[in-house]
Design a protein around this motif. Structure first.
Motif, PDB file in Angstrom:
ATOM      1  N   ILE A 278       0.839  -1.201   0.000  1.00  0.00           N
ATOM      2  CA  ILE A 278       0.000   0.000   0.000  1.00  0.00           C
ATOM      3  C   ILE A 278       0.874   1.253   0.000  1.00  0.00           C
ATOM      4  O   ILE A 278       0.641   2.200  -0.763  1.00  0.00           O
ATOM      5  N   GLU A 279       1.905   1.261   0.833  1.00  0.00           N
ATOM      6  CA  GLU A 279       2.801   2.412   0.903  1.00  0.00           C
ATOM      7  C   GLU A 279       3.504   2.645  -0.431  1.00  0.00           C
ATOM      8  O   GLU A 279       3.658   3.788  -0.881  1.00  0.00           O
ATOM      9  N   ALA A 280       3.955   1.555  -1.069  1.00  0.00           N
ATOM     10  CA  ALA A 280       4.655   1.676  -2.348  1.00  0.00           C
ATOM     11  C   ALA A 280       3.729   2.226  -3.431  1.00  0.00           C
ATOM     12  O   ALA A 280       4.126   3.092  -4.227  1.00  0.00           O
ATOM     13  N   LEU A 281       2.495   1.734  -3.468  1.00  0.00           N
ATOM     14  CA  LEU A 281       1.549   2.187  -4.487  1.00  0.00           C
ATOM     15  C   LEU A 281       1.161   3.647  -4.263  1.00  0.00           C
ATOM     16  O   LEU A 281       1.113   4.441  -5.215  1.00  0.00           O
ATOM     17  N   VAL A 282       0.890   4.011  -3.014  1.00  0.00           N
ATOM     18  CA  VAL A 282       0.525   5.401  -2.719  1.00  0.00           C
ATOM     19  C   VAL A 282       1.676   6.338  -3.069  1.00  0.00           C
ATOM     20  O   VAL A 282       1.476   7.399  -3.689  1.00  0.00           O
ATOM     21  N   LYS A 283       2.895   5.956  -2.710  1.00  0.00           N
ATOM     22  CA  LYS A 283       4.063   6.792  -3.025  1.00  0.00           C
ATOM     23  C   LYS A 283       4.280   6.862  -4.537  1.00  0.00           C
ATOM     24  O   LYS A 283       4.639   7.920  -5.076  1.00  0.00           O
ATOM     25  N   GLY A 284       4.076   5.742  -5.246  1.00  0.00           N
ATOM     26  CA  GLY A 284       4.220   5.745  -6.698  1.00  0.00           C
ATOM     27  C   GLY A 284       3.237   6.691  -7.361  1.00  0.00           C
ATOM     28  O   GLY A 284       3.597   7.467  -8.262  1.00  0.00           O
ATOM     29  N   TRP A 285       1.976   6.649  -6.932  1.00  0.00           N
ATOM     30  CA  TRP A 285       0.964   7.561  -7.468  1.00  0.00           C
ATOM     31  C   TRP A 285       1.317   9.007  -7.124  1.00  0.00           C
ATOM     32  O   TRP A 285       1.233   9.903  -7.971  1.00  0.00           O
TER      33      TRP A 285
END
Length: 292
Positions: A278-285
């Motif tokens: 979740i953290e990786a996806l949110v940071k990627g977005w």
């Protein structure tokens, strides 16, 4: 005419040795090998020394102080080859090995293209990697044609992307489009580079110029890969539209782009649910939207 190979490696010393043997045994010999070591920690330098490669007269070995990723490694290696005056630059990762006639075949297409890409065959099962692809400006995704041209009997086909696992590019084209963007780190760096190249030459994909790919597939999404996939998809869309002679992004194309990334994000989370993903996806977005 002088040809330089650029190999980027990170912690794959045994596979790297196979890549080097393949490059050194070409029917049309390369004139120089620029090996960029992205700060490997597995004893790569010692392995090269033990196998006699450090004394190989055509090898220029450069160890980075830190891991620059594939994008940074190819930027550094291609810049060295260009500054040294080589007419063609042949790029490859450390998990692929060219057949001994691959360079000769690729150079036979130099009157057609200044950016030539090779076929990859997985050594694990003999599967040919589908790579007849086009970057779709409307959706910001790669459209895969499943090598339909080769199944129809063609020896080569046009594409509008490139792959650093065997791309052969002319010095003249590098003069025009520059070097890979190291800020991509991994993912879509070669796609963006091929899109830029396609505005100046007919980028082609060649059937009988073969690389043997030692690592099958790309594995399930993990937080590290998923972050760069999301972030760099935004970078690729911006860079592609900026490079295009004519083009603009519409509200509908933006909707399709966001929808495509949302589908990937859901797939990534289903493959590896948890807080880190979740953290990786949110940071990627977040980084992608803000251009960071």
């Amino acid at each position: 005419m002088k040809v330089a190979a650029v190999i980027v490696t990170y912690n794959r010393k045994m596979l790297l040795l196979e890549t080097l043997r393949g490059v050194a045994s070409q029917s049309r010999p390369v004139d120089r090998i620029f090996l960029i070591d992205n700060a490997s920690t597995d004893g790569t330098a010692e392995s090269l020394e033990a196998e006699g490669w450090m004394e190989y007269p055509k090898l220029s070995y450069m160890r980075m102080s830190r891991n620059l990723g594939g994008a940074g490694g190819f930027e550094r290696g291609m810049r060295l080859a260009h500054q040294a005056g080589y007419d063609w630059i042949w790029t490859m990762d450390d998990d692929v090995e060219p057949d001994n006639n691959t360079l000769e075949i690729m150079l036979s297409y130099q009157d057609i293209s200044q950016c030539i890409n090779a076929t990859k065959i997985f050594t694990e099962n003999g599967e040919v990697q589908y790579w007849e692809q086009f970057y779709d400006f409307a959706t910001g995704r790669l459209v895969d044609l499943k090598n339909v041209s080769f199944y129809s009997g063609r020896e080569w086909c046009p594409v509008n992307v490139a792959c650093f696992e065997g791309m052969l590019i002319s010095r003249e084209l590098v003069d025009v489009i520059g070097f890979p963007d190291p800020s991509y780190f991994i993912y879509h760096d070669d796609t963006a580079y091929g899109v830029k190249a396609s505005f100046h030459t007919c980028v082609i994909y060649v059937r009988h110029a073969v690389f043997r790919k030692k690592i099958y597939g790309y594995g399930d999404p993990n937080p590290f890969r998923s972050y760069y996939m999301i972030r760099n998809s935004f970078r690729l869309k911006r860079d592609s539209f900026n490079a295009a002679p004519v083009g603009h992004s519409t509200k509908f194309s933006n909707f399709l782009f966001f929808l495509n990334l949302l589908k990937y994000s859901i797939h990534a989370f289903r493959q590896q649910p948890g807080l880190k993903m979740i953290e990786a996806l949110v940071k990627g977005w977040s980084d992608g939207i803000r251009g960071r």
